[in-house]
Design a protein around this motif. Structure first.
Motif, PDB file in Angstrom:
ATOM      1  N   ALA A 114      49.235   0.414  28.333  1.00 25.04           N
ATOM      2  CA  ALA A 114      49.056   0.959  26.982  1.00 25.04           C
ATOM      3  C   ALA A 114      48.368   2.317  27.052  1.00 25.04           C
ATOM      4  O   ALA A 114      48.694   3.241  26.308  1.00 25.04           O
ATOM      5  CB  ALA A 114      48.243  -0.005  26.133  1.00 25.04           C
ATOM      6  N   GLU A 115      47.421   2.432  27.988  1.00 28.56           N
ATOM      7  CA  GLU A 115      46.688   3.689  28.119  1.00 28.56           C
ATOM      8  C   GLU A 115      47.616   4.793  28.640  1.00 28.56           C
ATOM      9  O   GLU A 115      47.561   5.934  28.175  1.00 28.56           O
ATOM     10  CB  GLU A 115      45.489   3.494  29.063  1.00 28.56           C
ATOM     11  N   ASN A 116      48.486   4.449  29.569  1.00 24.61           N
ATOM     12  CA  ASN A 116      49.447   5.438  30.073  1.00 24.61           C
ATOM     13  C   ASN A 116      50.325   5.940  28.924  1.00 24.61           C
ATOM     14  O   ASN A 116      50.615   7.135  28.830  1.00 24.61           O
ATOM     15  CB  ASN A 116      50.339   4.832  31.161  1.00 24.61           C
ATOM     16  N   GLU A 117      50.763   5.017  28.090  1.00 24.74           N
ATOM     17  CA  GLU A 117      51.617   5.430  26.976  1.00 24.74           C
ATOM     18  C   GLU A 117      50.837   6.339  26.032  1.00 24.74           C
ATOM     19  O   GLU A 117      51.362   7.308  25.496  1.00 24.74           O
ATOM     20  CB  GLU A 117      52.156   4.202  26.232  1.00 24.74           C
ATOM     21  N   ARG A 118      49.564   6.027  25.834  1.00 22.66           N
ATOM     22  CA  ARG A 118      48.735   6.862  24.967  1.00 22.66           C
ATOM     23  C   ARG A 118      48.660   8.284  25.540  1.00 22.66           C
ATOM     24  O   ARG A 118      48.734   9.277  24.823  1.00 22.66           O
ATOM     25  CB  ARG A 118      47.330   6.256  24.896  1.00 22.66           C
ATOM     26  N   VAL A 143      54.615   1.692  31.926  1.00 24.56           N
ATOM     27  CA  VAL A 143      53.826   0.803  31.046  1.00 24.56           C
ATOM     28  C   VAL A 143      53.670  -0.642  31.498  1.00 24.56           C
ATOM     29  O   VAL A 143      52.819  -1.345  30.969  1.00 24.56           O
ATOM     30  CB  VAL A 143      54.341   0.821  29.584  1.00 24.56           C
ATOM     31  N   ALA A 144      54.479  -1.108  32.463  1.00 26.94           N
ATOM     32  CA  ALA A 144      54.329  -2.527  32.844  1.00 26.94           C
ATOM     33  C   ALA A 144      53.219  -2.679  33.881  1.00 26.94           C
ATOM     34  O   ALA A 144      53.410  -3.217  34.967  1.00 26.94           O
ATOM     35  CB  ALA A 144      55.654  -3.070  33.363  1.00 26.94           C
ATOM     36  N   HIS A 145      52.067  -2.153  33.521  1.00 26.69           N
ATOM     37  CA  HIS A 145      50.920  -2.103  34.427  1.00 26.69           C
ATOM     38  C   HIS A 145      49.630  -2.517  33.720  1.00 26.69           C
ATOM     39  O   HIS A 145      49.564  -2.552  32.495  1.00 26.69           O
ATOM     40  CB  HIS A 145      50.696  -0.658  34.926  1.00 26.69           C
ATOM     41  N   TYR A 146      48.635  -2.708  34.530  1.00 24.07           N
ATOM     42  CA  TYR A 146      47.256  -2.931  34.052  1.00 24.07           C
ATOM     43  C   TYR A 146      46.859  -1.848  33.042  1.00 24.07           C
ATOM     44  O   TYR A 146      46.221  -2.100  32.039  1.00 24.07           O
ATOM     45  CB  TYR A 146      46.348  -2.884  35.279  1.00 24.07           C
ATOM     46  N   ASN A 147      47.290  -0.609  33.328  1.00 21.61           N
ATOM     47  CA  ASN A 147      46.899   0.519  32.468  1.00 21.61           C
ATOM     48  C   ASN A 147      48.051   0.965  31.552  1.00 21.61           C
ATOM     49  O   ASN A 147      48.095   2.104  31.111  1.00 21.61           O
ATOM     50  CB  ASN A 147      46.441   1.697  33.336  1.00 21.61           C
ATOM     51  N   THR A 163      58.028  -9.863  23.754  1.00 24.29           N
ATOM     52  CA  THR A 163      57.802  -8.425  23.886  1.00 24.29           C
ATOM     53  C   THR A 163      56.830  -8.067  25.011  1.00 24.29           C
ATOM     54  O   THR A 163      57.003  -7.044  25.677  1.00 24.29           O
ATOM     55  CB  THR A 163      57.293  -7.855  22.550  1.00 24.29           C
ATOM     56  N   SER A 164      55.821  -8.902  25.226  1.00 22.16           N
ATOM     57  CA  SER A 164      54.829  -8.526  26.246  1.00 22.16           C
ATOM     58  C   SER A 164      55.388  -8.610  27.664  1.00 22.16           C
ATOM     59  O   SER A 164      54.829  -8.017  28.581  1.00 22.16           O
ATOM     60  CB  SER A 164      53.573  -9.386  26.121  1.00 22.16           C
ATOM     61  N   ILE A 165      56.479  -9.352  27.859  1.00 17.93           N
ATOM     62  CA  ILE A 165      57.061  -9.308  29.206  1.00 17.93           C
ATOM     63  C   ILE A 165      58.088  -8.186  29.278  1.00 17.93           C
ATOM     64  O   ILE A 165      58.686  -7.935  30.310  1.00 17.93           O
ATOM     65  CB  ILE A 165      57.682 -10.654  29.661  1.00 17.93           C
ATOM     66  N   CYS A 166      58.314  -7.540  28.156  1.00 19.53           N
ATOM     67  CA  CYS A 166      59.198  -6.383  28.171  1.00 19.53           C
ATOM     68  C   CYS A 166      58.327  -5.131  28.155  1.00 19.53           C
ATOM     69  O   CYS A 166      57.880  -4.684  29.187  1.00 19.53           O
ATOM     70  CB  CYS A 166      60.147  -6.444  26.976  1.00 19.53           C
ATOM     71  N   GLU A 167      58.038  -4.599  26.955  1.00 22.41           N
ATOM     72  CA  GLU A 167      57.341  -3.324  26.920  1.00 22.41           C
ATOM     73  C   GLU A 167      56.241  -3.297  25.859  1.00 22.41           C
ATOM     74  O   GLU A 167      55.926  -2.253  25.303  1.00 22.41           O
ATOM     75  CB  GLU A 167      58.337  -2.183  26.705  1.00 22.41           C
ATOM     76  N   GLY A 168      55.639  -4.473  25.572  1.00 21.84           N
ATOM     77  CA  GLY A 168      54.622  -4.563  24.515  1.00 21.84           C
ATOM     78  C   GLY A 168      53.524  -3.506  24.649  1.00 21.84           C
ATOM     79  O   GLY A 168      53.039  -2.976  23.652  1.00 21.84           O
ATOM     80  N   GLY A 169      53.135  -3.207  25.880  1.00 21.09           N
ATOM     81  CA  GLY A 169      52.052  -2.249  26.088  1.00 21.09           C
ATOM     82  C   GLY A 169      52.412  -0.861  25.585  1.00 21.09           C
ATOM     83  O   GLY A 169      51.559  -0.110  25.102  1.00 21.09           O
ATOM     84  N   LYS A 170      53.677  -0.534  25.693  1.00 24.45           N
ATOM     85  CA  LYS A 170      54.140   0.763  25.197  1.00 24.45           C
ATOM     86  C   LYS A 170      53.952   0.810  23.681  1.00 24.45           C
ATOM     87  O   LYS A 170      53.471   1.799  23.136  1.00 24.45           O
ATOM     88  CB  LYS A 170      55.610   0.934  25.572  1.00 24.45           C
ATOM     89  N   TRP A 171      54.303  -0.280  23.051  1.00 18.83           N
ATOM     90  CA  TRP A 171      54.186  -0.291  21.580  1.00 18.83           C
ATOM     91  C   TRP A 171      52.721  -0.222  21.145  1.00 18.83           C
ATOM     92  O   TRP A 171      52.381   0.472  20.196  1.00 18.83           O
ATOM     93  CB  TRP A 171      54.850  -1.520  20.986  1.00 18.83           C
ATOM     94  N   THR A 172      51.859  -0.930  21.858  1.00 21.70           N
ATOM     95  CA  THR A 172      50.443  -0.866  21.488  1.00 21.70           C
ATOM     96  C   THR A 172      49.946   0.581  21.634  1.00 21.70           C
ATOM     97  O   THR A 172      49.235   1.097  20.764  1.00 21.70           O
ATOM     98  CB  THR A 172      49.611  -1.822  22.362  1.00 21.70           C
ATOM     99  N   GLY A 173      50.347   1.222  22.727  1.00 23.68           N
ATOM    100  CA  GLY A 173      49.964   2.624  22.937  1.00 23.68           C
ATOM    101  C   GLY A 173      50.439   3.507  21.792  1.00 23.68           C
ATOM    102  O   GLY A 173      49.748   4.440  21.364  1.00 23.68           O
ATOM    103  N   GLN A 174      51.609   3.202  21.275  1.00 25.24           N
ATOM    104  CA  GLN A 174      52.128   4.007  20.156  1.00 25.24           C
ATOM    105  C   GLN A 174      51.423   3.667  18.847  1.00 25.24           C
ATOM    106  O   GLN A 174      51.129   4.555  18.047  1.00 25.24           O
ATOM    107  CB  GLN A 174      53.631   3.788  20.010  1.00 25.24           C
ATOM    108  N   GLU A 175      51.172   2.381  18.634  1.00 26.25           N
ATOM    109  CA  GLU A 175      50.482   2.012  17.399  1.00 26.25           C
ATOM    110  C   GLU A 175      49.102   2.652  17.334  1.00 26.25           C
ATOM    111  O   GLU A 175      48.632   3.041  16.270  1.00 26.25           O
ATOM    112  CB  GLU A 175      50.388   0.478  17.296  1.00 26.25           C
ATOM    113  N   LEU A 176      48.485   2.770  18.492  1.00 26.64           N
ATOM    114  CA  LEU A 176      47.153   3.380  18.523  1.00 26.64           C
ATOM    115  C   LEU A 176      47.205   4.878  18.232  1.00 26.64           C
ATOM    116  O   LEU A 176      46.230   5.454  17.761  1.00 26.64           O
ATOM    117  CB  LEU A 176      46.520   3.166  19.902  1.00 26.64           C
TER     118      LEU A 176
END
Ligand code: SF4
Lengths: 853, 216
Positions: A371-375, A365-369, A191-204
Motif C-alpha cells: 500500500a505504501e509503494n502505491e502511495r 503492491v503484492a508486498h509487505y510494503n 481482493t486482498s489476494i489480488c491487489e487490495g493493497g493498491k486500492w488502499t494506497g489509492q483510497e489514502l
C-alpha cells in the motif's frame, strides 16, 4: 514478361481513361457489379461464417468474463452450439480486440470434465464419492438450512465467499439477496489476494480506487511491476492502446520488473529491480523532481503535504522537499539495485515529458510494503501533475446501472472473520478490501465465531491462497465447518471438499449487465447475454439464489438474472430510452455509450455549488476543511457529528461534499471507505493515527533483511494465456501452457549447484515443493519465479490428467492431448500473511531455501 | 497523406475499370463506345500495345465474338485455362493449394460482408474471383475519397489501413502472377495488354500502399 514501373502521372492518366470508359462503356452501372452496397462503416468484425457449411453463424453480443476486464464480446452460434467468441467491434473499450483467453471461451462450455449435475457427497468429506441429486433436492436442502439460521436470528452463520462477482451478479447476490433480503452483512471476497493493497494506497491518496491509464494521450509510460501486455484488471482495453501508442506515436515504455516478462521484453527498456523495492525507486525519483524544481506547482494547490490543511503551496513544497531529502538516488540504488544515475535520468524524463503516465501493479503492491509503494507511486503522478489529466493516471469511469431493490428492512448481521485478527503479526490496520486470505484461518481460530454453512462461488480457497495444505485441511474438517457447498463449473481442489456441489452455468450461458472502467474515460454500458442454453443441468448460481429466496418465502421481485438485467435496462437513465427499449437495444447491440459525452478529466477542479453547501445536514469541519453531510454518516445528531468531527465520525466519508481550499470549495478527491479529506493526501492523518508514517515512505521487507545469504526470494507471475486459477481445463490454453519450471538466474543457480532442468526442492517456513529449474538470464539473481496457474491436483484431464467425477469421454481432443506434465503449484510454500497497512497478501515476499532434489 | 488524397479518385476508377473487364465479356455496344471514345488510343498512350487496326477492319459483332471467345478460352475453358480465383494460387495454412473454396475464399467473403457489403445474388460463383477482389478495393477507396473530400482524414486513413491490409493479404499474393499467366495464354492483344496493365498497376499499388506509408 517485362514489368514497367508506373509513375504517379501514369496513374492519373489511366485513372482518367478508366473514368471515361466506365461512363461511355456503361461499365459502372450498380446492378452490373458483383460487390453491392456501400461501405458505411469501417468496423471490422461482428460476423462469422462457418468454414464447413459456409453458412453465416448467429452473432450474439455478450461480454467476456474470462478475466475481470470483462470485455464486450461477440459469440457465434451454429445450430445451438457455441463455435467462437471474438470481440464486439462496437465497444469503445476494446475497439474490437480480444486476447487468447477470451477466444478460448468455447472450451469453457464444452470441456469434458465439466460439472453438469448437482452432486452430494457420499461417505467422508473429501473422500471423492458422489451421488447425483435433483435441483429440487439441492435447493430444498439449502433453503431449509438457510431459513433455519435466519429464523433463529443468526443469518451471519451463513458465510458466502466469492472469488469473482461483478456487475449484476454482485448486485443480485450480494447487495440484494445477502444484505437486504437474507440479512447477512459479512461475506468473503478475494481482493486482498489480488491487489487490495493498491486500492488502499489509492483510497489514502485520491479517494475512490481504480486508476485508468490514459494511453491514447500519454507520451511516456513508467511501469512499476505491471505485466500489462499479458494480464491486467483492464487488460485488453489498456494494453492494445499502449501498443498503439508505442507503434504509432513512438511512446516509450520503461518497465521495472524482477523478471523479463513479455511486457518487459516488449518495453523500450527493462530495468531489473530487487523484489519489493519499487517504492524506494519511486521515492528517489520524487526526491530528484522536488530537488530540481521539476514539479508541477499548480497541482500542489490540491495536495495535502503538511499536517495543517491550510498550508500555502510554498509550505507544502518545502515540507515535501524536506521529507524526501533523505531518499536520494544513491540510497535507492543500494536498496533496489537500480543505478542512481538511471533513477535520476528517468525522474527527469518523467517530469519533463508531458503528459506522462505512471502505472503499477502486483510487482509493486503484492508486498509487505504494497500500500505504501502505491502511495509513493501516486505521489510521483501527483507532483508531476499527471493526475486525472489527458495522458496521465486518471480516476476510472464506468457505467452506472440502476437495479431493482426489493423493500426489506432487516439489519444485516456480521461474522467478524473477514478482516483478519485484531492483534498480532497478522493484524492489518486499514484493510479497506478485507483480508480474504485469512478467512479460513479465522474460522480455524474460532475466536470470532464460525459459520455453519460455508458456500463458495467462483472461488477455490484451497488453491488460490497460500499454505494450501493447511487450508485444505480446514475445509475438510467437519468439526470446523459443518456444511460446505460450492457453485462451480469445474471439479477443483476445493469442490472436492464440498458437501454439495451446484453446477454453475458458465459466463457464456448466463445474463449480466456490466460496468467495467472505460479507458476512453467515457462510461460504456454493456451486457452479457446467454449465447447457448446451460449445458447439462448446470444453472447460473444467481438464478439458484432467486429460487432459494422464493423457497424461503422471501420473494425479491424477479425470478432470474435475465429478469434482473431486463429490469435494470428498463430503469437505468439513458439506457431505458434507447430506440426499441433499453433491453432490446442492449440485446441487439451489446454495448452503448453516450456519443455526446466528453471524456472525464479534472473532476477534482470543479467547484461545489453554493446551494449544495446549504443543504440540510451539511456542516463544515475546521480540522480538515471538509464540508460534509453528517446525516449520511453514523452520527446520531449534528451535535455528536460536530463534537467528533469529520475524521472521527463513523462513515463520515459517505457524507463528503467538498474541500475548502483558499476561499473556494472544490469537489476535490472524494473519499471512499475512509474519512480522508478532499485533498490529494500525501500527508495522511489516518495513517499517522494508526502509527505509520503520515508521508509516503519506504518500509523494507523485514524477512528480506533477515534472510541468509544463500536463501532466495520466491516470486510468482501470470502468463498471457491463463486466467489466475481458472483456465487450466481449457484445452487450447493448457496446450500452450501447462508446465511451470522455476526461473533462476545462472549466477544464483551455479552458486547453489543447480543446472538447467534439475529437480529442485523449494522450502519455506511453511512447506516444501519439488519442481524443476529453468536457468535463465531473464531474471535477477537471488530470486526464483514460479507461475501459479498450473500445478493442479484436479480440474480435469487437460489440467491435471485426472478425470473428474462424471467426466465425459466425448471430446475427440482427449485422444490428441500430448502433454502429461502439469507443473507444480507454488502457493503451497507461500505463507498467508499481510501488508500491515492494507491486509494485502504478500505474494512476492517469501524467503525460500532452494536445493537440488 | 497528400499523395493518397491526390490519387484516391483515380485509383478508385482504375479498380472499377479493371474489375469490369475481368468480370465478363464485353458487349457489342460497349466495344463500340470503347472505340468511339478513343479508349484504345488512350490505353496505348498509357503504355499498352494494342493494334487498333485489328478493331477497325471488322464489323462490330465479329469483334464482339472474337473477344468473347478469347475471354472464355482464357478464363473459363473448357480445356486448359487461367483460373481467376485466388485459392487456386494461394495455399491454406496447412499448405494445401489449388482447389476451390480455400481459406482465402472464406476470408474474402468475410471481408466483403464484415463491412456491410454484399455479394450480388446474381453472382453464382465463388467469392475470391479477381473482379470481386478488385471491386472490394474500389468500394473501400470510394469511402476513402469521400472522406478526404469531407475533411474526415481519420476515416480516410482508416480506409487506407483496410486497403493496405486487404491488398497485402490477398491481391498482391496472386494477381500479378495471375496476370502473367493471362499474358502468356492470350492470343489477342486486348486481354494480353489489359493483363499487363493490371499487373503494372498492382505492383505500383504495392509501392504506394506500403512504401508511401512511411512518408505519410
Ligand atoms: S482481457 Fe479479459 S475480459 Fe478481455 S478478452 Fe481477455 S480474458 Fe476476456
Amino acid at each position: 514478361m517485362a514489368t514497367r514501373e508506373m509513375s504517379r502521372r501514369d496513374i492519373l492518366r489511366i485513372g482518367a481513361l478508366s473514368a471515361l470508359a466506365l461512363t461511355t462503356m456503361k461499365l459502372n452501372r450498380a446492378e452490373a457489379k458483383t460487390v453491392q452496397g456501400r461501405m458505411d462503416s469501417l468496423v471490422m468484425g461482428g460476423k462469422d461464417v462457418s468454414p464447413v457449411t459456409k453458412k453465416e453463424r448467429k452473432a450474439i453480443p455478450t461480454a467476456c468474463w474470462s478475466c475481470v476486464t470483462r470485455c464486450a464480446a461477440m459469440g457465434y452460434v451454429e445450430d445451438g452450439r457455441l463455435m467462437k467468441v471474438e470481440s464486439n467491434p462496437n465497444s469503445i473499450r476494446t475497439e474490437g480486440v480480444m486476447c487468447s483467453k477470451g477466444q478460448s471461451a468455447p472450451n469453457e462450455v464444452y470441456f469434458p470434465d465439466r460439472l453438469l449435475y448437482p452432486l452430494k457427497r457420499v461417505g467422508p468429506r473429501g473422500g471423492g464419492k458422489w451421488r447425483r441429486i435433483s435441483w429440487d433436492e439441492a435447493t430444498d436442502e439449502l433453503a431449509k438450512r438457510l431459513k433455519k439460521l435466519r429464523d433463529e436470528g443468526r443469518p451471519e452463520k451463513f458465510f458466502f465467499h466469492y472469488g469473482r462477482m461483478k456487475g449484476s451478479s454482485s448486485k443480485l447476490i450480494k447487495s440484494v439477496f445477502l444484505k437486504k433480503v437474507y440479512g447477512v452483512g459479512s461475506y468473503g471476497n478475494h481482493t486482498s489476494i489480488c491487489e487490495g493493497g493498491k486500492w488502499t494506497g489509492q483510497e489514502l491518496t485520491w479517494g475512490k480506487h481504480y486508476d485508468n491509464w490514459d494511453m491514447d494521450n500519454t507520451r511516456f509510460v513508467l511501469n512499476f511491476g505491471s505485466n500489462i501486455f499479458e494480464t491486467h484488471t483492464n487488460h485488453i482495453p489498456v494494453a492494445h492502446r499502449l501498443i498503439r501508442a508505442m507503434k504509432e506515436r513512438g511512446v516509450e515504455l520503461v518497465t521495472f520488473d524482477v523478471r523479463l516478462s513479455n511486457t518487459a521484453a516488449k518495453s523500450t527498456e527493462w530495468i531489473p529491480i530487487r523484489p519489493g523495492t519499487d517504492g524506494a525507486v519511486a521515492l528517489a525519483m520524487c526526491h530528484v523532481i522536488m530537488k530540481e524544481g521539476l514539479y508541477d506547482r499548480e497541482f500542489f494547490k490540491f495536495i495535502k503535504a503538511t499536517k495543517n490543511h491550510k498550508a500555502s503551496v510554498d509550505e507544502k513544497i518545502s515540507s515535501l522537499k524536506k521529507h524526501l531529502s533523505r531518499f536520494t538516488p544513491e540510497w535507492a540504488e543500494k536498496e533496489s539495485g537500480v543505478a542512481a544515475s538511471k533513477i535520476a535520468a528517468l525522474a527527469r524524463k518523467f517530469a519533463k515529458t508531458k503528459p506522462a503516465c505512471v502505472i503499477s501493479y502486483r510487482g509493486a503492491v503484492a508486498h509487505y510494503n504494497g500500500a505504501e509503494n502505491e502511495r509513493t507511486i501516486q505521489m510521483l503522478a501527483a507532483i508531476t501533475g499527471n493526475v486525472d489529466n489527458p495522458g496521465g493516471r486518471c480516476r476510472g469511469v464506468g457505467a452506472k446501472w440502476k437495479y431493482p431493490k426489493p423493500k426489506y428492512h432487516v439489519k444485516a448481521r456480521k461474522l467478524k472473520i473477514v478482516d483478519g485478527p485484531k492483534k498480532g503479526p497478522l493484524h492489518a490496520k486499514l484493510p479497506t478490501h478485507h483480508v480474504s486470505q485469512l478467512v479460513l484461518r479465522m474460522i480455524k481460530d474460532g475466536s470470532q465465531g464460525r459459520p455453519e454453512i460455508y458456500l463458495w462461488y467462483c472461488y477455490n480457497p484451497a488453491y488460490v491462497n497460500g499454505e494450501n495444505r493447511e487450508y485444505a485441511e480446514i475445509l475438510k474438517d467437519e468439526k470446523l465447518i459443518p456444511f460446505t457447498v460450492t457453485s462451480n463449473i469445474v471439479y477443483d481442489e476445493s469442490s472436492r471438499l464440498a458437501d454439495m456441489i451446484l453446477p454453475d452455468a458458465t459466463y457464456l450461458e448466463r445474463w449480466d449487465w456490466e460496468d467495467m472502467v472505460s479507458p476512453a474515460q467515457i462510461p460504456e454500458y454493456y451486457i452479457r447475454q446467454a449465447l447457448v442454453k446451460p449445458l447439462g443441468q448446470s444453472r447460473d448460481f444467481a438464478d439458484v439464489v432467486c429460487e432459494i429466496a422464493n423457497k424461503m418465502g422471501l420473494p425479491m421481485g424477479f425470478n432470474s438474472k435475465e429478469e434482473f438485467v431486463r429490469l435494470s435496462c428498463e430503469h437505468t437513465p439513458k439506457i431505458k430510452d434507447l430506440p426499441g427499449g433499453g433491453f432490446e437495444y442492449m440485446k441487439t447491440h451489446g454495448v452503448w455509450h453516450d456519443p455526446k459525452e466528453k471524456p472525464h478529466y479534472y473532476g477534482y477542479r470543479k467547484e461545489v455549488k453554493e446551494k449544495d453547501l446549504k443543504k440540510k445536514g451539511v456542516i463544515f469541519d475546521e480540522e480538515t476543511g471538509v464540508y460534509w453531510n453528517w446525516k449520511k454518516s453514523k452520527a446520531k445528531s449534528e451535535e455528536e457529528a460536530k463534537k467528533k468531527g469529520y475524521r472521527h465520525t463513523k462513515k463520515a466519508y459517505k457524507g463528503y461534499v467538498g474541500q475548502k481550499i483558499g476561499d473556494k470549495v472544490y469537489k476535490g478527491f472524494k473519499p471512499d471507505k475512509i474519512n480522508k479529506s478532499g485533498y490529494f493526501e500525501l500527508y495522511s492523518d489516518i495513517l499517522e493515527e494508526k502509527g505509520f508514517s503520515p508521508m509516503p515512505t519506504y518500509y523494507p521487507i523485514p524477512e528480506h533483511r533477515r534472510k541468509a545469504p544463500d536463501q532466495l526470494v520466491l516470486t510468482t507471475y501470470k502468463v498471457a494465456m491463463h486466467i489466475h486459477s481458472r483456465s487450466t481445463h481449457r484445452k487450447w490454453l493448457a496446450e500452450l501452457f501447462h508446465d511451470n519450471p522455476a526461473w533462476i538466474n545462472p549466477e544464483t543457480a551455479s552458486r547453489l549447484g543447480i543446472g538447467d532442468g534439475d529437480r529442485i526442492k523449494v522450502r519455506s517456513e511453511v512447506d516444501e515443493i519439488v519442481t524443476k529449474a529453468r536457468v535463465t538470464d531473464n531474471i535477477v539473481p537471488g530470486i526464483i519465479a514460479i507461475s501459479y496457474h498450473v500445478g493442479r491436483q484436479e480440474s480435469g484431464r487437460y489440467a491435471s490428467g485426472r478425470k473428474s467425477p462424471f467426466g465425459r469421454d466425448d471430446d475427440i481432443d482427449l485422444k490428441f492431448k500430448w502433454w502429461n506434465e502439469y507443473g507444480v503449484h507454488p502457493n503451497w510454500v507461500i505463507p498467508n500473511w499481510v501488508d500491515p497497512v492494507s491486509g494485502q497478501q504478500r505474494w512476492m515476499d517469501t524467503v525460500v531455501t532452494v536445493t537440488k532434489a | 497523406m497528400e499523395t493518397y488524397r491526390e490519387v484516391a479518385r483515380q485509383r478508385k476508377e482504375i479498380y472499377a475499370f479493371l474489375a469490369a473487364l475481368f468480370r465478363e465479356e464485353l458487349k457489342a455496344e460497349q466495344i463500340t463506345a470503347m472505340l468511339e471514345s478513343g479508349i484504345i488510343e488512350r490505353l496505348n498512350d498509357a503504355g499498352c500495345n494494342i493494334d487498333i487496326n485489328a478493331f477497325l477492319d471488322k464489323p462490330i459483332d465479329r469483334i464482339e465474338e472474337e473477344l468473347a471467345v478469347e475471354f472464355t478460352r482464357i478464363f473459363i475453358g473448357p480445356g486448359k485455362h487461367v483460373v481467376p480465383y485466388e485459392s487456386i494460387y494461394v495455399p491454406d495454412q496447412d499448405g494445401r493449394v489449388g482447389y476451390y473454396w480455400g481459406e482465402c475464399t472464406v476470408d474474402v467473403k468475410n471481408w466483403v460482408e464484415h463491412y456491410g457489403l454484399k455479394i450480388s445474388e446474381m453472382y453464382d460463383s465463388i467469392p475470391d474471383h479477381v473482379s470481386i477482389e478488385l471491386e472490394f478495393m474500389e468500394k473501400v477507396i470510394e469511402l476513402e475519397e469521400i472522406s478526404w473530400r469531407k475533411g474526415d482524414n481519420e476515416t480516410a486513413l482508416k480506409c487506407l489501413e483496410v486497403e493496405r491490409t486487404f491488398f497485402n493479404k490477398h491481391i498482391i499474393k496472386w494477381v500479378p502472377h495471375f496476370c502473367e499467366r493471362v499474358q502468356a495464354a492470350a492470343e489477342l492483344d486486348f486481354y494480353r495488354e489489359i493483363a499487363g496493365l493490371t499487373k503494372d498497376f498492382i505492383l505500383e499499388e504495392e509501392r504506394l500502399l506500403n512504401e508511401e506509408r512511411i512518408r505519410a
